[in-house]
Design an enzyme around this catalytic site. Structure first.
Site, short mmCIF file in Angstrom:
data_model
loop_
_atom_site.label_atom_id
_atom_site.label_comp_id
_atom_site.label_asym_id
_atom_site.label_seq_id
_atom_site.Cartn_x
_atom_site.Cartn_y
_atom_site.Cartn_z
N CYS A 49 0.84 -1.21 0.00
CA CYS A 49 0.00 0.00 0.00
C CYS A 49 0.87 1.26 0.00
CB CYS A 49 -0.93 -0.03 1.21
SG CYS A 49 -1.82 1.52 1.51
N CYS A 52 -0.15 3.93 2.60
CA CYS A 52 0.25 3.51 3.96
C CYS A 52 1.65 3.99 4.28
CB CYS A 52 0.19 1.99 4.08
SG CYS A 52 -1.46 1.28 3.87
#
Length: 308
Positions: A49, A52
């Site tokens: 991700c 993230c």
């Protein structure tokens, strides 16, 4: 509250006291337990991700800037799908604020650092508002002792229990609560505390004194003070009558009268029943504590009697 997950401890969790990794196995004893003491941000992320990786350093920097007032627990959803499912994570990054075992707020996606800091400050303010004031233990001990001496057992019990809630092995509070229970006639509760006393407390002379007081209180003599006083008046040279009166005074908490009655028994016949009165005086002194004013006064009288 989220419960039921395996609570077996793993070795690699908890990288630091403020920022740590959380797994399904460690969630209860790390993040959940920590949330009972301060707010915890749960960050759900994944190695693949990109957002993230953008959000994580922002959260870490912010948490560290708050000097222990909030914690950050990081959950890799690929390795811990059970946690992701429990929190209904549909996309990452996702942040959930946990406090006292319950989710209280959160957000999904990347947010501006200022917005996240305002949320964190609100969580800290909520915690400060809900946090009970710190107990002044030395002052509470003095107040509890005065209340015990005044016979206000409920108030004294509350103070001692409040201290023990902060420090379960606080010697003076533990012994004080045992004495309150004895004075209040709660002998079963006092017995349980004596039996369950931590090893460090058991070795202290103040605990031994409270234990002696318990043993004496368990052996309440038969009769009433008025009848015993009449028996002494009618037989002033009877050491047994003085001794019996002393026991009744002791059971009523009349310490000075109990000591004086035993001293009177000792004056009449020092060797009566193998110095029974002298032995009982020493037991009373131990039960009251050797620093007790009545104990100090009685020791002086006993010394004068024995060595004059």
């Amino acid at each position: 509250m989220l419960i039921g997950l395996n609570s077996k401890k793993t070795n690699m969790d908890a990288a630091s006291s403020d920022i740590f990794e959380v797994s399904s196995a460690s969630f209860e004893y790390t993040a959940l337990k920590e949330s009972m003491e301060r707010p915890v941000l749960i960050e759900f992320w994944a190695p693949w991700c990109g957002p993230c990786k953008q959000l994580m350093p922002v959260l870490e920097k912010l948490v560290l800037s708050k000097a222990g007032q909030i914690a950050l627990a990081k959950v890799n959803i690929d390795e811990n799908p059970e946690l992701a499912e429990a929190f209904r994570v549909q996309s990452v990054p996702m942040v959930v604020a946990l406090y006292q075992g319950q989710p209280v707020t959160g957000f999904a996606g990347v947010r501006p650092a200022g917005d996240i800091e305002r949320l964190v400050d609100q969580l800290i303010a909520m915690h400060i508002k809900n946090k009970p004031p710190t107990l002044d233990i030395p002052a509470a001990l003095k107040d509890a002792a005065l209340l015990l001496a005044a016979g206000d057992m409920a108030a004294a019990k509350h103070l001692y229990e409040s201290i023990l809630a902060e420090d379960a092995e606080h010697l003076e509070a533990y012994v004080g609560l045992v004495r309150v229970l004895i004075a209040d006639g709660q002998m079963d509760a006092a017995d349980m505390m004596i039996r369950a006393a931590p090893e460090g407390i058991q070795k202290d002379v103040r605990f031994t004194a409270a234990k002696t007081a318990y043993q004496l209180a368990c052996n309440v003599p038969q009769g009433d003070i008025a009848t015993a006083e009449k028996a002494v008046a009618e037989n002033p040279q009877d050491p047994a009558a003085q001794y019996h009166l002393a026991e009744l005074y002791f059971a009523e908490g009349a310490k000075e009268k109990a000591a004086d009655a035993l001293l009177a028994s000792l004056r009449i016949n020092r060797m009566w029943e193998e110095e029974k009165a002298k032995k009982q005086i020493l037991t009373y002194l131990e039960a009251w504590g050797f620093a007790d004013p009545i104990s100090v006064q009685t020791r002086r009288k006993l010394s004068t009697l024995l060595f004059s």
